[in-house]
Design an enzyme around this catalytic site. Structure first.
Site, mmCIF file in Angstrom:
data_model
loop_
_atom_site.group_PDB
_atom_site.id
_atom_site.type_symbol
_atom_site.label_atom_id
_atom_site.label_comp_id
_atom_site.label_asym_id
_atom_site.label_seq_id
_atom_site.Cartn_x
_atom_site.Cartn_y
_atom_site.Cartn_z
ATOM 1 N N ALA A 40 -35.244 49.364 19.135
ATOM 2 C CA ALA A 40 -36.606 49.881 19.343
ATOM 3 C C ALA A 40 -36.745 51.307 18.808
ATOM 4 O O ALA A 40 -35.758 52.038 18.701
ATOM 5 C CB ALA A 40 -36.934 49.841 20.839
ATOM 6 N N PRO A 41 -37.974 51.715 18.516
ATOM 7 C CA PRO A 41 -38.230 53.059 17.980
ATOM 8 C C PRO A 41 -38.592 54.058 19.077
ATOM 9 O O PRO A 41 -38.657 53.716 20.256
ATOM 10 C CB PRO A 41 -39.427 52.822 17.072
ATOM 11 N N TRP A 42 -38.880 55.285 18.663
ATOM 12 C CA TRP A 42 -39.090 56.381 19.615
ATOM 13 C C TRP A 42 -40.554 56.678 19.914
ATOM 14 O O TRP A 42 -40.861 57.540 20.726
ATOM 15 C CB TRP A 42 -38.441 57.679 19.110
ATOM 16 N N LYS A 94 -31.303 48.339 22.285
ATOM 17 C CA LYS A 94 -30.907 49.686 21.878
ATOM 18 C C LYS A 94 -32.165 50.508 21.644
ATOM 19 O O LYS A 94 -32.899 50.281 20.674
ATOM 20 C CB LYS A 94 -30.082 49.665 20.582
ATOM 21 N N PRO A 95 -32.444 51.458 22.536
ATOM 22 C CA PRO A 95 -33.591 52.336 22.290
ATOM 23 C C PRO A 95 -33.240 53.342 21.197
ATOM 24 O O PRO A 95 -32.069 53.494 20.839
ATOM 25 C CB PRO A 95 -33.782 53.049 23.633
ATOM 26 N N GLU A 150 -32.134 56.694 19.817
ATOM 27 C CA GLU A 150 -31.161 57.572 20.479
ATOM 28 C C GLU A 150 -31.792 58.864 20.995
ATOM 29 O O GLU A 150 -31.284 59.460 21.947
ATOM 30 C CB GLU A 150 -29.985 57.884 19.530
ATOM 31 N N SER A 203 -38.942 51.255 11.282
ATOM 32 C CA SER A 203 -39.445 51.453 9.924
ATOM 33 C C SER A 203 -39.093 50.260 9.038
ATOM 34 O O SER A 203 -38.137 49.522 9.301
ATOM 35 C CB SER A 203 -38.840 52.727 9.347
ATOM 36 N N ALA A 239 -37.841 50.368 6.065
ATOM 37 C CA ALA A 239 -36.545 50.547 5.391
ATOM 38 C C ALA A 239 -35.400 50.076 6.283
ATOM 39 O O ALA A 239 -34.529 49.304 5.847
ATOM 40 C CB ALA A 239 -36.358 52.025 5.019
ATOM 41 N N GLU A 278 -40.979 43.971 13.577
ATOM 42 C CA GLU A 278 -42.244 44.722 13.690
ATOM 43 C C GLU A 278 -42.018 46.043 12.975
ATOM 44 O O GLU A 278 -41.317 46.917 13.490
ATOM 45 C CB GLU A 278 -42.586 44.991 15.159
ATOM 46 N N CYS A 329 -47.899 52.938 14.921
ATOM 47 C CA CYS A 329 -47.811 52.101 13.713
ATOM 48 C C CYS A 329 -49.167 51.550 13.311
ATOM 49 O O CYS A 329 -49.348 51.160 12.167
ATOM 50 C CB CYS A 329 -46.803 50.983 13.929
ATOM 51 N N GLU A 341 -46.007 55.623 4.713
ATOM 52 C CA GLU A 341 -46.238 55.868 6.134
ATOM 53 C C GLU A 341 -45.799 57.300 6.465
ATOM 54 O O GLU A 341 -44.643 57.659 6.250
ATOM 55 C CB GLU A 341 -45.445 54.870 6.970
HETATM 56 P P1 NAD Z 1 -36.414 53.789 12.546
HETATM 57 O O1 NAD Z 1 -36.532 52.569 11.686
HETATM 58 O O2 NAD Z 1 -35.836 55.011 11.970
HETATM 59 O O3 NAD Z 1 -35.555 53.462 13.837
HETATM 60 C C1 NAD Z 1 -35.882 52.381 14.681
HETATM 61 C C2 NAD Z 1 -34.650 52.019 15.458
HETATM 62 O O4 NAD Z 1 -33.673 51.510 14.557
HETATM 63 C C3 NAD Z 1 -33.983 53.173 16.208
HETATM 64 O O5 NAD Z 1 -33.518 52.687 17.453
HETATM 65 C C4 NAD Z 1 -32.808 53.509 15.303
HETATM 66 O O6 NAD Z 1 -31.725 54.101 15.987
HETATM 67 C C5 NAD Z 1 -32.431 52.140 14.807
HETATM 68 N N1 NAD Z 1 -31.652 52.106 13.576
HETATM 69 C C6 NAD Z 1 -31.606 53.031 12.593
HETATM 70 N N2 NAD Z 1 -30.750 52.629 11.634
HETATM 71 C C7 NAD Z 1 -30.258 51.428 12.018
HETATM 72 C C8 NAD Z 1 -29.331 50.529 11.457
HETATM 73 N N3 NAD Z 1 -28.737 50.768 10.291
HETATM 74 N N4 NAD Z 1 -29.049 49.384 12.120
HETATM 75 C C9 NAD Z 1 -29.648 49.109 13.308
HETATM 76 N N5 NAD Z 1 -30.524 49.949 13.895
HETATM 77 C C10 NAD Z 1 -30.839 51.089 13.258
HETATM 78 O O7 NAD Z 1 -37.877 54.011 13.142
HETATM 79 P P2 NAD Z 1 -38.364 55.190 14.084
HETATM 80 O O8 NAD Z 1 -38.452 56.409 13.236
HETATM 81 O O9 NAD Z 1 -37.570 55.200 15.337
HETATM 82 O O10 NAD Z 1 -39.823 54.680 14.485
HETATM 83 C C11 NAD Z 1 -40.920 54.812 13.666
HETATM 84 C C12 NAD Z 1 -41.146 53.536 12.867
HETATM 85 O O11 NAD Z 1 -41.341 52.435 13.755
HETATM 86 C C13 NAD Z 1 -42.398 53.603 12.021
HETATM 87 O O12 NAD Z 1 -42.125 53.051 10.767
HETATM 88 C C14 NAD Z 1 -43.384 52.730 12.792
HETATM 89 O O13 NAD Z 1 -44.411 52.183 12.031
HETATM 90 C C15 NAD Z 1 -42.481 51.691 13.335
HETATM 91 N N6 NAD Z 1 -43.127 51.012 14.478
HETATM 92 C C16 NAD Z 1 -43.630 49.761 14.284
HETATM 93 C C17 NAD Z 1 -44.267 49.108 15.329
HETATM 94 C C18 NAD Z 1 -44.835 47.726 15.151
HETATM 95 O O14 NAD Z 1 -45.205 47.118 16.151
HETATM 96 N N7 NAD Z 1 -44.930 47.208 13.943
HETATM 97 C C19 NAD Z 1 -44.373 49.734 16.572
HETATM 98 C C20 NAD Z 1 -43.845 51.013 16.729
HETATM 99 C C21 NAD Z 1 -43.211 51.644 15.663
#
Ligand code: NAD
Length: 507
Positions: free
Chosen positions: A158-160, A184-185, A187, A238, A240, A259, A293, A392
């Site tokens: 999950a993201p932050w 995994k939230p 960090e 994200s 990526a 998502e 998002c 984004e």
């Molecule tokens: P992020 O992709 O950087 O991180 C998301 C999660 O992935 C974090 O818990 C991170 O620790 C984990 N992560 C990072 N690298 C990883 C890897 N190699 N393997 C497994 N897990 C890994 O995103 P963020 O910066 O935390 O959140 C913002 C992003 O989330 C934005 O792109 C936003 O649009 C997206 N988002 C989408 C939705 C939706 O419903 N579509 C909702 C909320 C946020």
């Protein structure tokens, strides 16, 4: 509210929750949770490593048969009790969410926490309404029916931006359907996910049904999504990172729900209510500091309204009150971290060469210089194919571009790889109908932008991912469909055996 909330005391026993117990992570590394409004360190915790993930998956695996075999009523009752406990603890959740994210307390109190309570109540009810297709004698000689079965251990990342709501969106449909989960939230924001799991335990959910591993993506996330006993991966974050996670899940042939990012268009036709559109654009681009998002990021305004829209948005953005997230009057808090604020500022700086920053475009000084603040920002004149329009940003930045014909407005709205959300602003029912049909996004609002409800699905098209959160549609992700076929004839030598035995077939 909040004075009694001592972060270090609360998490003194560790920032992991495995098999019903708090513990310290064993990665050998630590992570600091920072209050982005002040830069103050709230908690430094040992992060989860592969051994913690293995233990959490083992606990979820062990809990699965019992939880999957519980009656829907048992699971529903537990979720109802969970909703009651969350309601009792609502002020603490709101406080902790604002503390770790910097979001205004009025947002966490009126949006994040009530949304989570409503989701919990929704899935408590939905747990008893998991249905298959109708049963019947489709072949004539058999009775067929469909069972919807849980998948097993779900590995979620999950993201932050909305840590509590994202944990709820991942955990609730999964467990309502009888799965167990390891989440995994992000960090930098683990606090409310841990509180959520602890509250579930207080509600009587069996140990191992919900496990939280707090750690980094490379250090814990990859091990989780690649774990052989994780049957399904559900990721929000994200695009990526989602692609990377998808690759790992694909290698294990796992069920996958993604998502991902968004770049929502906000299309204002020339018959729109201008005041409604201006207010909608400012609110929908600044909610949660634009770290949403589905936030409005690209406004396309039909030429006759364009100038008035730009000046209206600039004026209204000027009235937004930046400040202490715990001041009830604050409209916009800091972004989630200083690093993220700098990333957002970078997009605006790179745009300056070819676009106009009408308002904002800077971090405030004075009282707010220690926090990760960034002013509401309006950008015009950017090219459609420029970075600021296509990528984004995830901050309080709105770009506005004009369009002439309806065809052009809809084409521009669809001209990014994303497809999470969009809105159309018009009083013409046919224009609205066309926009809702032709804009490629998982949600299209008409004359509004942002609201979500538990009964309705949330999820993207294209680079925004696939699969749905919330609503009964999320059960499509967290269940697998089994066809059961009973012979009704008791005939020993069936007709179809002719295809094997040919002439030797004796009915
Ligand atoms: P992020 O992709 O950087 O991180 C998301 C999660 O992935 C974090 O818990 C991170 O620790 C984990 N992560 C990072 N690298 C990883 C890897 N190699 N393997 C497994 N897990 C890994 O995103 P963020 O910066 O935390 O959140 C913002 C992003 O989330 C934005 O792109 C936003 O649009 C997206 N988002 C989408 C939705 C939706 O419903 N579509 C909702 C909320 C946020």
């Amino acid at each position: 509210m909040g004075d009694h909330f001592q972060v270090r005391d609360r998490f003194a026993s560790g920032a992991q929750f495995v098999d019903g117990r708090a513990r310290h992570g064993g990665s050998g590394r630590t992570q600091t949770v920072v209050n982005p409004a002040t830069g103050e360190e709230l908690l430094t915790y040992p992060t989860a490593g592969p051994d913690d993930v293995d233990d959490a998956v083992a606990a979820a695996h062990a809990a699965f048969p019992g939880w999957a075999g519980a009656t829907p009523a048992t699971r529903s009752d537990a979720l109802h009790r969970f909703a009651e406990i969350l309601a009792d603890q609502a002020p603490d959740f709101a406080y902790a969410e604002s503390l770790q994210c910097g979001k205004p307390i009025k947002l966490s109190t009126e949006f994040d926490v009530p949304g989570t309570l409503d989701n919990t109540a929704f899935f408590a009810g939905a747990a008893r309404r998991l249905e298959g297709a109708s049963a019947g004698e489709y072949s004539g000689d058999h009775t067929s029916y469909v069972r919807r079965e849980p998948i097993g251990v779900v590995g979620s990342v999950a993201p932050w931006n909305y840590p509590l709501q994202m944990a709820a969106w991942k955990i609730l449909p999964a467990i309502a359907a009888g799965n167990t989960i390891v989440l995994k939230p992000a960090e930098i924001t683990p606090l409310t996910s841990l509180m959520f799991a602890r509250a579930a335990q207080e509600a009587g959910l069996p140990d191992g049904v919900i496990n939280i591993v707090a750690g980094t993506g490379p250090g814990a996330g990859e091990h989780l999504v690649g774990h052989p006993d994780v049957a399904m991966v559900s990721f929000t974050g994200s695009t990526a990172v989602g692609r990377r996670v998808a690759g790992i899940a694909a290698a294990g042939a796992k069920r996958l729900h993604l998502e991902l990012g968004g770049k929502a268009p906000f299309v204002v036709f020339d018959d729109a209510d201008l005041e409604a559109a201006v207010h909608g654009a400012v609110a929908a681009s600044l909610i949660n500091g634009g770290q949403d998002c589905t936030a409005a990021t690209r406004a396309y305004v039909q030429r006759p309204l364009y100038d008035a829209f730009v000046s209206g948005v600039a004026d209204l953005m000027g009235t937004v009150r930046l400040g202490d997230p715990f001041d009830p009057a604050t409209d916009l808090g800091p972004l989630v971290s200083h690093a993220h604020r700098d990333r957002v500022a970078g997009f605006v700086e790179r745009a300056r060469g070819h676009a106009r920053v009408v308002t904002g475009g800077e971090a405030p000084g004075g009282d707010w210089s220690d926090g990760a603040y960034y002013r509401p920002t309006l950008v015009t004149g950017a090219a459609q194919d420029s970075e600021i329009v296509q990528s984004e940003i995830f901050g309080p930045v709105l770009t506005v571009l004009p369009f002439d014909t309806d065809d052009e407005g809809i084409r521009l709205a669809n001209d990014t790889p994303y497809g999470l959300a969009a809105s159309a602003w018009t009083r013409d029912v046919y224009r609205a109908g066309r926009a809702t049909r032709e804009i490629a996004a998982g949600c299209v609002w008409v004359n509004d932008h942002i609201p979500i409800i538990s009964e309705m699905p949330h999820g993207g098209f294209g680079a925004s991912g696939f699969g749905k959160d919330m609503s009964a549609y999320s059960f499509e992700e967290y269940t697998q469909v089994k066809h059961v076929m009973y012979d009704n004839t008791a005939v020993v030598r069936k007709d179809w055996h002719r295809t094997v035995f040919g002439d030797r077939h004796r009915p």
